[in-house]
Write a protein that holds these residues in place. Structure first.
Motif, PDB file in Angstrom:
ATOM      1  N   SER A  20       0.820  -1.223   0.000  1.00 40.41           N
ATOM      2  CA  SER A  20       0.000   0.000   0.000  1.00 40.41           C
ATOM      3  C   SER A  20       0.855   1.276   0.000  1.00 40.41           C
ATOM      4  O   SER A  20       0.334   2.374   0.144  1.00 40.41           O
ATOM      5  CB  SER A  20      -0.944   0.001   1.207  1.00 40.41           C
ATOM      6  OG  SER A  20      -0.178  -0.125   2.378  1.00 40.41           O
ATOM      7  N   TYR A  21       2.175   1.109  -0.193  1.00 38.93           N
ATOM      8  CA  TYR A  21       3.004   2.326  -0.204  1.00 38.93           C
ATOM      9  C   TYR A  21       2.681   3.157  -1.450  1.00 38.93           C
ATOM     10  O   TYR A  21       2.704   2.638  -2.572  1.00 38.93           O
ATOM     11  CB  TYR A  21       4.495   1.959  -0.187  1.00 38.93           C
ATOM     12  CG  TYR A  21       5.360   3.158   0.147  1.00 38.93           C
ATOM     13  CD1 TYR A  21       5.401   3.651   1.441  1.00 38.93           C
ATOM     14  CD2 TYR A  21       6.088   3.829  -0.839  1.00 38.93           C
ATOM     15  CE1 TYR A  21       6.165   4.772   1.765  1.00 38.93           C
ATOM     16  CE2 TYR A  21       6.856   4.948  -0.521  1.00 38.93           C
ATOM     17  CZ  TYR A  21       6.875   5.407   0.778  1.00 38.93           C
ATOM     18  OH  TYR A  21       7.627   6.524   1.091  1.00 38.93           O
ATOM     19  N   PRO A  22       2.350   4.448  -1.278  1.00 40.91           N
ATOM     20  CA  PRO A  22       1.945   5.255  -2.438  1.00 40.91           C
ATOM     21  C   PRO A  22       3.082   5.426  -3.453  1.00 40.91           C
ATOM     22  O   PRO A  22       4.214   5.705  -3.062  1.00 40.91           O
ATOM     23  CB  PRO A  22       1.585   6.615  -1.816  1.00 40.91           C
ATOM     24  CG  PRO A  22       1.446   6.365  -0.355  1.00 40.91           C
ATOM     25  CD  PRO A  22       2.327   5.207  -0.023  1.00 40.91           C
ATOM     26  N   LEU A  23       2.760   5.239  -4.700  1.00 39.42           N
ATOM     27  CA  LEU A  23       3.749   5.400  -5.770  1.00 39.42           C
ATOM     28  C   LEU A  23       4.076   6.882  -5.940  1.00 39.42           C
ATOM     29  O   LEU A  23       3.186   7.699  -6.197  1.00 39.42           O
ATOM     30  CB  LEU A  23       3.185   4.840  -7.086  1.00 39.42           C
ATOM     31  CG  LEU A  23       3.957   5.176  -8.360  1.00 39.42           C
ATOM     32  CD1 LEU A  23       5.323   4.496  -8.376  1.00 39.42           C
ATOM     33  CD2 LEU A  23       3.178   4.752  -9.596  1.00 39.42           C
ATOM     34  N   LEU A  24       5.347   7.219  -5.766  1.00 40.16           N
ATOM     35  CA  LEU A  24       5.805   8.579  -6.091  1.00 40.16           C
ATOM     36  C   LEU A  24       6.565   8.443  -7.395  1.00 40.16           C
ATOM     37  O   LEU A  24       7.478   7.622  -7.476  1.00 40.16           O
ATOM     38  CB  LEU A  24       6.786   9.081  -5.041  1.00 40.16           C
ATOM     39  CG  LEU A  24       6.323   9.904  -3.865  1.00 40.16           C
ATOM     40  CD1 LEU A  24       7.546  10.522  -3.192  1.00 40.16           C
ATOM     41  CD2 LEU A  24       5.356  11.000  -4.252  1.00 40.16           C
ATOM     42  N   ARG A  25       6.227   9.236  -8.381  1.00 38.57           N
ATOM     43  CA  ARG A  25       6.996   9.112  -9.633  1.00 38.57           C
ATOM     44  C   ARG A  25       8.348   9.777  -9.404  1.00 38.57           C
ATOM     45  O   ARG A  25       8.524  10.950  -9.699  1.00 38.57           O
ATOM     46  CB  ARG A  25       6.247   9.798 -10.759  1.00 38.57           C
ATOM     47  CG  ARG A  25       5.011   9.045 -11.186  1.00 38.57           C
ATOM     48  CD  ARG A  25       4.225   9.838 -12.190  1.00 38.57           C
ATOM     49  NE  ARG A  25       4.870   9.900 -13.487  1.00 38.57           N
ATOM     50  CZ  ARG A  25       4.518  10.769 -14.431  1.00 38.57           C
ATOM     51  NH1 ARG A  25       3.571  11.657 -14.211  1.00 38.57           N
ATOM     52  NH2 ARG A  25       5.128  10.764 -15.597  1.00 38.57           N
TER      53      ARG A  25
END
Ligand SMILES: C[S@@+](CC[C@H](N)C(=O)[O-])C[C@H]1O[C@@H](n2cnc3c(N)ncnc32)[C@H](O)[C@@H]1O
Length: 357
Positions: A20-25
């Motif tokens: 569930s770690y948010p994707l940072l571009r």
């Protein structure tokens, strides 16, 4: 070695958190390689780990989810703020009262962002929101809450950039493909991101610590992690790998540009780049040698890629000067990083070079 104090049920539920770690571009992020990195690290014997170049924080978060004691570092302030929010912070979340404070637009704030970034990356109302919310963040009751709010704000600002970087300014209509992320205001994103990041916070029962230092400022007298994970910038075959060029807005925002000088002659109002020896052919080899020497008492794990300089053979031989056993894991990987990518840069072999005694 520090002992774990948690049940095996808790251990496996913590591990699920990595999904569930948010994707940072973020340029060079190991987000897509996390299952492979996990599989590789999982067979190594360690209880504490130092992520020396934490970037988006995803590898530190993997280590935290694996119930290790995590030391997380990046020389960019905004990266270390992310780590403070999700690695060091074990329990502080933003509640209703905090939201009321954060969203209060009646406060008398500075207008630096409105003045400096007029018509650069955001609409006027987004810029006003950014000035106000930057002021309000500082009134939150703990540094962890402040870091969590900043982290939600960073992701909100990134989502509003058509190419996920702060290199293009002005009329961005030609990039506007109607994406929801581009339609939402920063405020609307922020509300969503706060919920997302509140859910990312958890306690792995270790005192995890965040640093904001140059990797060469560490010594093993400061601490002795069992394992050091290193993911420095890669010297690219062409182009450049400057993080400030792409993320200067977030770096400035993380400190409201205090102590930073805007380069007024640049269209996007950049700040000065930070020197790192990993970016240049003339300094990279010596930098690896010095870094391995610095952490030679720990297990070394280096992430590297086949399209970078120096080549694998050279890196292995440098690591062998400091470690008896050096092993290489390889994984073919496709990068989908949007800007300046070419076909030859997008298909690479990823390496994990592991040094043990
Ligand atoms: C390839 S990225 C790390 C990506 C990260 N592992 C992730 O998955 O998001 C490299 C990072 O090294 C940081 N960096 C570069 N030179 C550094 C130095 N000398 N000391 C500390 N951090 C440095 C950059 O700011 C950048 O965030």
């Amino acid at each position: 070695m520090e002992q774990l104090a948690i049940s095996s049920a808790e251990e496996s539920s913590n591990l699920n958190r990595i999904h569930s770690y948010p994707l940072l571009r973020y340029m060079g992020s190991k987000y897509k390689l996390i299952p492979w990195i996990h599989e590789t690290l999982d067979v190594l014997d360690f209880n504490s780990a130092f992520d020396a170049f934490s970037g988006s924080g995803v590898v530190s978060y993997l280590l935290k989810s694996m119930n290790k004691k995590v030391y997380s570092n990046d020389f960019l302030n905004f990266s270390s703020v992310i780590s403070k929010a999700v690695i060091e912070n074990q329990s502080d979340r933003l509640d209703q009262g905090d939201m009321l404070k954060l969203l209060d637009l009646t406060v008398d704030s500075d207008d630096f962002i409105q003045k400096t970034f007029d018509k650069v990356f955001f609409t006027k109302s987004d810029l006003i929101f950014l000035d106000k919310v930057s002021h309000n963040i500082l009134s939150l009751s703990s540094k962890n809450k402040q870091a969590l709010a900043y982290t939600a704000l960073f992701r909100s600002c990134l989502k509003k950039q058509p190419r996920g970087v702060f290199t293009i300014s002005g009329n961005l209509d030609k990039y506007n493909d109607g994406r929801r992320d581009l339609r939402l205001s920063v405020r609307e994103h922020f509300l969503e991101q706060i919920k997302i990041y509140n859910d990312v916070v958890f306690d792995n029962h270790h005192e995890n610590i965040t640093f904001n230092l140059d990797v060469f400022d560490f010594s093993q007298k400061m601490f002795k992690p069992d394992l050091v994970y290193m993911d420095p910038p890669y010297v690219p075959p062409s182009d450049d790998n400057c993080y400030i060029k792409r993320y200067h807005f977030l770096e400035g925002l993380s400190k409201y540009w205090n102590g930073e000088e805007i380069m007024e002659n640049t269209k996007v109002k950049k700040i000065k780049k930070k020197f790192t020896p990993f970016s240049y052919r003339r300094t990279a080899i010596n930098a690896f040698d010095q870094m391995f020497d610095k952490f030679c008492e720990s297990t070394l794990v280096l992430s590297y890629s086949s399209n970078a300089y120096p080549d694998l053979e050279t890196l292995v031989s440098i690591m062998k000067n400091h470690k008896e056993n050096v092993e290489v894991k390889t994984k073919p990987h496709k990068y989908h990083f949007g800007n300046h990518s070419t076909v030859s840069r997008s298909k690479v072999d990823e390496y994990l070079i592991i040094g043990q005694d």
